[in-house]
Scaffold this active site. Structure first.
Site: not given
Ligand code: C5P
Length: 416
Positions: A225-226
């Site tokens: 993810g980020n």
């Protein structure tokens, strides 16, 4: 009806502390009146001078003492208390903003015909400041032609009338009619206070905004993810809603309240986001891709949780995700559609942004610097917006909604 002496003395100290804008919070007699307490708190905590003006029936749900204690000011429902001060004129003239939350169907009707049979409606007639109304009622009442007509009339008069949220209503039933979250009303109110009544210059336009960060699963519990919180995309959506647009917000993993009035489509991965954006873009005048979309995803997705083993794990193989922005920009779903991308960069910010603008073939590229302590999850942002026509617009540090409005100004210029 007035507050008790004990709440008056605490009131004085609270009122004395607040030197900020004067806000009148009107509260009508609906079950959501209790949520007004949270809204009042938001205003007082951020330095506003708040006067609460409930209707008589609002006091059946929440007592005057609660409103007085939270606002730090006396609470009155009728024009006969403190007559020598002519309260409806004083309050109306002094107000920088009036917010009515919740507003009932009856209140909307009274406002449309200009009744002034209590302090709230009388104050509204004397006020010349911006007004924000947040209705809450059962779905049938909201959808009734009488209410629809009243809302349209008030909007024509330049009053900001929020669409209610969809969700659980008073009883077991659910549908449109729920009061938007106090946080949401507060944000709209703060924007209106900062910018004045917003011109509905995006009325009749459908816009699509992507927000948040995609998650690419490795197994049922882990993902790549980020750090995107979704705040910037949500602020862009809110700015468009305030300007009258129909908004589809494609949201990836954002833990934020739905912006009042937006159609929110929730997605998790880049591929899901692509499908949702492409579908919504078919009828959109503008698409703003504010989401942080993963460029790659794991080639394999384990169907059960990967176990820790003694042997070193194999490297994770990645495959490329679709580039939604490039796809939308090169193959416009609708003639004249304006496409906006985001370039979040850590270094060579403007150069990289300009390269991205050319590579993706979009009309505008919002370029901003990001880093561990910059931009992500922050309330503020700054950016340079590069145009395919060679233009460059610097948006100084301000709220994420301010940046949203700057984007819509540039989009609107290209639409017309
Ligand atoms: O080149 P980069 O992927 O960093 O560009 C960022 C812009 O492209 C953002 O507007 C983002 O929403 C969009 N994007 C996309 N699909 C991807 C990756 C990024 O639409 N797979």
């Amino acid at each position: 009806m007035t507050s008790s002496p004990s709440s008056r003395s605490r009131s004085k100290s609270l009122a004395a502390q607040s030197r900020g804008p004067h806000v009148v919070v009107g509260v009508c007699g609906g079950i959501a009146a209790y949520k007004a307490c949270e809204l009042i708190r938001r205003f007082t905590e951020s330095g506003h001078d708040v006067r609460v003006v409930p209707t008589e029936s609002a006091l059946r749900f929440v007592g005057a003492a609660t409103f007085a204690a939270l606002s730090g000011n006396p609470v009155t429902t009728d024009v006969w208390t403190d007559v020598h001060e002519v309260p409806h004129v004083t309050l109306g003239r002094r107000a920088d903003l009036i917010v009515v939350a919740p507003a009932t169907a009856d209140f909307l009707a009274r406002m449309v015909i200009g009744r002034s049979d209590d302090l709230l409606t009388a104050t509204l007639l004397t006020a010349r400041c911006p007004i924000v109304i947040a209705p809450a009622m059962h779905t049938e009442m909201w959808e009734h032609p009488a209410t629809r007509a009243n809302v349209a009339t008030l909007r024509d008069r330049g009053i900001v009338v929020l669409d209610p949220a969809v969700g659980r209503l008073t009883g077991a039933d659910s549908g449109i009619g729920r009061l938007p979250e106090p946080d949401e009303i507060f944000r709209v109110a703060r924007t209106v206070l900062a910018r004045g009544p917003v011109t509905p210059d995006l009325a009749g336009r459908h816009v699509v905004v992507s927000a948040g960060g995609t998650r690419e699963p490795l197994d049922p519990v882990r993902f790549l993810g980020n750090r995107s919180s979704g705040r910037q995309g949500y602020a862009i959506a809110r700015a468009a809603l305030a300007r009258g647009a129909e908004v589809t917000l494609v949201s990836a993993n954002a833990a934020l309240f739905d912006p009042a009035g937006a159609k929110v489509v929730r997605v998790a991965t880049a591929e899901e986001m692509r499908d949702a954006v492409i579908e919504a873009a078919a009828s959109a005048d503008a698409v703003v891709m504010a989401a942080a979309v993963a460029d790659f995803r794991p080639a394999q997705r384990a169907t059960s949780k990967v176990k820790k083993t003694d042997a070193d794990p194999d490297p994770v193989a990645l495959v490329r995700n679709p580039d939604i922005l490039a796809e939308i920009a090169t193959d416009r779903r609708r003639a004249g559609q304006v496409v906006v991308g985001f370039a979040a960069e850590t270094d060579n910010v403007l150069d990289n942004g300009a390269k991205k603008l050319a590579a993706k073939q979009c009309d505008l590229m919002v370029v901003n610097e990001v880093g561990e302590n910059r931009t992500f999850d922050a309330e503020h942002n700054s950016a340079t917006i590069l145009g395919a026509d060679g233009s460059s617009t610097i948006v100084p540090e301000g709220s994420k909604e301010d940046l949203g409005h700057a984007i819509w100004d540039l989009v609107l210029a290209r639409l017309s």
